[in-house]
Design a protein around this motif. Structure first.
Motif, PDB file in Angstrom:
ATOM      1  N   GLY A   1      34.672  34.232  38.418  1.00 51.35           N
ATOM      2  CA  GLY A   1      35.251  33.867  37.218  1.00 51.35           C
ATOM      3  C   GLY A   1      36.872  33.935  37.559  1.00 51.35           C
ATOM      4  N   ALA A   2      37.557  34.511  36.430  1.00 47.81           N
ATOM      5  CA  ALA A   2      39.076  34.405  36.389  1.00 47.81           C
ATOM      6  C   ALA A   2      39.619  35.449  37.276  1.00 47.81           C
ATOM      7  CB  ALA A   2      39.405  34.967  34.932  1.00 47.81           C
ATOM      8  N   PRO A   3      40.680  35.298  37.982  1.00 49.77           N
ATOM      9  CA  PRO A   3      41.366  36.318  38.900  1.00 49.77           C
ATOM     10  C   PRO A   3      41.746  37.458  38.058  1.00 49.77           C
ATOM     11  CG  PRO A   3      42.949  34.592  38.593  1.00 49.77           C
ATOM     12  CD  PRO A   3      41.498  34.293  37.511  1.00 49.77           C
ATOM     13  N   THR A   4      41.838  38.539  38.695  1.00 49.24           N
ATOM     14  CA  THR A   4      42.421  39.950  37.977  1.00 49.24           C
ATOM     15  C   THR A   4      43.816  40.152  38.833  1.00 49.24           C
ATOM     16  OG1 THR A   4      41.691  41.461  39.588  1.00 49.24           O
ATOM     17  CG2 THR A   4      40.265  40.939  37.784  1.00 49.24           C
ATOM     18  N   TYR A   5      44.779  40.528  37.710  1.00 54.57           N
ATOM     19  CA  TYR A   5      46.032  40.924  38.170  1.00 54.57           C
ATOM     20  C   TYR A   5      46.391  42.464  38.175  1.00 54.57           C
ATOM     21  CZ  TYR A   5      47.436  36.057  37.865  1.00 54.57           C
ATOM     22  OH  TYR A   5      47.424  34.527  38.261  1.00 54.57           O
ATOM     23  N   HIS A   6      47.343  42.803  39.007  1.00 59.65           N
ATOM     24  CA  HIS A   6      47.607  44.156  39.158  1.00 59.65           C
ATOM     25  C   HIS A   6      49.136  44.420  39.237  1.00 59.65           C
ATOM     26  CE1 HIS A   6      44.246  43.336  41.593  1.00 59.65           C
ATOM     27  NE2 HIS A   6      43.468  44.427  41.095  1.00 59.65           N
TER      28      HIS A   6
ATOM     29  N   GLY B   1      51.847  36.823  18.440  1.00 64.42           N
ATOM     30  CA  GLY B   1      52.152  35.414  18.440  1.00 64.42           C
ATOM     31  C   GLY B   1      52.038  34.861  19.872  1.00 64.42           C
ATOM     32  N   VAL B   2      52.091  35.777  20.910  1.00 64.77           N
ATOM     33  CA  VAL B   2      52.129  35.195  22.270  1.00 64.77           C
ATOM     34  C   VAL B   2      50.668  34.367  22.662  1.00 64.77           C
ATOM     35  CG1 VAL B   2      52.222  35.850  24.685  1.00 64.77           C
ATOM     36  CG2 VAL B   2      53.385  37.146  22.780  1.00 64.77           C
ATOM     37  N   ASN B   3      51.265  33.226  23.331  1.00 63.25           N
ATOM     38  CA  ASN B   3      50.332  32.308  23.681  1.00 63.25           C
ATOM     39  C   ASN B   3      49.765  32.354  24.961  1.00 63.25           C
ATOM     40  OD1 ASN B   3      49.459  29.443  24.571  1.00 63.25           O
ATOM     41  ND2 ASN B   3      49.355  29.416  22.303  1.00 63.25           N
ATOM     42  N   LEU B   4      48.378  32.006  25.183  1.00 62.68           N
ATOM     43  CA  LEU B   4      47.629  32.043  26.640  1.00 62.68           C
ATOM     44  C   LEU B   4      48.712  31.390  27.648  1.00 62.68           C
ATOM     45  CD1 LEU B   4      44.157  31.287  27.357  1.00 62.68           C
ATOM     46  CD2 LEU B   4      45.475  33.062  28.419  1.00 62.68           C
ATOM     47  N   SER B   5      48.986  30.423  27.485  1.00 63.03           N
ATOM     48  CA  SER B   5      50.046  29.491  28.330  1.00 63.03           C
ATOM     49  C   SER B   5      51.071  30.410  28.847  1.00 63.03           C
ATOM     50  CB  SER B   5      49.995  28.095  27.911  1.00 63.03           C
ATOM     51  OG  SER B   5      51.097  28.152  26.717  1.00 63.03           O
ATOM     52  N   THR B   6      51.525  31.067  27.744  1.00 62.76           N
ATOM     53  CA  THR B   6      52.737  31.997  28.309  1.00 62.76           C
ATOM     54  C   THR B   6      52.404  33.074  29.048  1.00 62.76           C
ATOM     55  OG1 THR B   6      53.555  31.636  26.338  1.00 62.76           O
ATOM     56  CG2 THR B   6      54.621  33.483  27.525  1.00 62.76           C
ATOM     57  N   ILE B   7      51.000  33.474  28.924  1.00 64.97           N
ATOM     58  CA  ILE B   7      50.599  34.539  30.130  1.00 64.97           C
ATOM     59  C   ILE B   7      50.373  34.217  31.353  1.00 64.97           C
ATOM     60  CG2 ILE B   7      48.421  36.048  30.488  1.00 64.97           C
ATOM     61  CD1 ILE B   7      50.110  36.781  27.797  1.00 64.97           C
TER      62      ILE B   7
ATOM     63  N   THR C   1      42.084  40.274  33.675  1.00 70.75           N
ATOM     64  CA  THR C   1      42.255  38.778  33.780  1.00 70.75           C
ATOM     65  C   THR C   1      43.349  38.196  32.676  1.00 70.75           C
ATOM     66  OG1 THR C   1      40.767  38.629  31.948  1.00 70.75           O
ATOM     67  CG2 THR C   1      39.694  38.831  34.113  1.00 70.75           C
ATOM     68  N   PRO C   2      43.669  36.932  32.769  1.00 66.54           N
ATOM     69  CA  PRO C   2      44.780  36.396  32.005  1.00 66.54           C
ATOM     70  C   PRO C   2      44.412  36.733  30.360  1.00 66.54           C
ATOM     71  CG  PRO C   2      44.506  34.900  33.700  1.00 66.54           C
ATOM     72  CD  PRO C   2      43.551  36.206  33.920  1.00 66.54           C
ATOM     73  N   GLU C   3      43.018  36.388  30.399  1.00 59.97           N
ATOM     74  CA  GLU C   3      42.270  36.670  29.053  1.00 59.97           C
ATOM     75  C   GLU C   3      42.730  38.149  28.408  1.00 59.97           C
ATOM     76  OE1 GLU C   3      41.441  34.416  26.256  1.00 59.97           O
ATOM     77  OE2 GLU C   3      40.748  33.304  28.084  1.00 59.97           O
ATOM     78  N   GLU C   4      42.456  38.956  29.084  1.00 58.63           N
ATOM     79  CA  GLU C   4      42.716  40.358  28.837  1.00 58.63           C
ATOM     80  C   GLU C   4      43.857  41.060  28.832  1.00 58.63           C
ATOM     81  OE1 GLU C   4      38.580  41.945  31.417  1.00 58.63           O
ATOM     82  OE2 GLU C   4      40.307  42.153  32.578  1.00 58.63           O
ATOM     83  N   ILE C   5      44.841  40.354  29.427  1.00 60.16           N
ATOM     84  CA  ILE C   5      46.303  40.663  29.392  1.00 60.16           C
ATOM     85  C   ILE C   5      46.775  39.984  28.160  1.00 60.16           C
ATOM     86  CG2 ILE C   5      48.271  40.123  30.389  1.00 60.16           C
ATOM     87  CD1 ILE C   5      46.864  40.051  33.344  1.00 60.16           C
TER      88      ILE C   5
END
Lengths: 152, 152
Positions: B78-83, B51-57, B37-41
């Motif tokens: 919930g959140a989508p998952t990316y591959h 320093g990287v920000n969530l919005s950048t993800i 998920t974006p959060e996990e990434i």
DNA sequence: GTATATGCAAAGGGTTTGCACGGTT
DNA sequence: AACCGTGCAAACCCTTTGCATATAC
């Protein structure tokens, strides 16, 4: 099992739930709109009873789903859509280019569903599936283009 | 097409995007976590660059997806998952009882995909599909029970 | 009469956006 | 040097929750 037929009342009671006007209204709304997000269902319900609250829609949909009167599917990135269970089971084809959603009979997936069961022991709730891709119109239109690949 | 191979740089440039550390980090993170998920990434990326920000993800995943380096699928509510796209195309089997997610080769869906194309002109992005139902373990366990039908 | 359901309002998760600064080309 | 990309913070959408009141049983 439509509100008119009365089966919905027993479905609720047998699970220990009470029968309320809101629950009937939500069930009717779900049947009228063949696909509906909570927001859309609220709007439909409010045509008949303007006082009903969004949180009631959420709580009611959860109850109706748990007793088997409605189902939901996740169509896109946004809110889920709900259906009455007396609808023919169907699969949503979601076009990622134009956003269009087409419903097709769940039967097309039978070979797939069977394979999942035989190979993986997985029992598929096929009506909950939503399939992403490109619809016929968009394929014809942009012949192989990827709409979302183009930059602003 | 892994970050190491360098193909990702051309993929970005050919679409007019710039090559940045963040984009490499996100791509690497997506490859390391096979589902994320974006959060996990974000968490994975921050192990290397705090320093990287969530919005950048989010913005980066959108870019990487638009140039074909990653895909996402909606697994649950919930959140989508990316591959990463160099992963073997696969389908997620999501168990609605225990929440477990199993990946199976996309090939099992071939008859289904073909039928959708022949009958409806719909080109399916099969890796984006997620399939809900009951996994083998839960079928064995609760032999036909509906976990989410039980009241508190 | 009692437990459940509802309305309201506030909080929560996930995602997007505006803006100024910093980095890539 | 010009423009794109990033960090930060605020805004946004969708959904859930706490509490007092109203309602079904």
């Amino acid at each position: 099992m439509s509100p008119a037929s009365g089966g919905w009342e027993s479905a609720l009671r047998e699970h220990g739930y009470r029968v309320t006007p809101q629950r009937q209204l939500v069930l009717e709304a779900v049947e009228v709109l063949r696909h509906g997000t909570p927001e859309e269902i609220l709007a439909e319900v409010q045509r008949h009873a303007s006082g009903v609250n969004l949180s009631t829609i959420y709580r009611t949909l959860e109850v109706l789903e748990s007793v088997g009167l409605v189902t939901h599917a996740h169509i896109g990135h946004g809110a889920p859509t709900y259906h009455a269970v007396d609808e023919h089971p169907h699969i949503h084809l979601v076009c990622d280019a134009c956003g269009d959603v087409t419903s097709v009979p769940a039967g097309v997936a039978n070979p797939f569903v069977d394979a999942l069961y035989l190979d993986y022991g997985f029992r598929t709730d096929i009506a909950h599936v939503s399939v992403h891709g490109r619809c016929r119109a968009c394929l014809a239109d942009g012949a192989g283009n990827n709409a979302d690949t183009v930059r602003g």
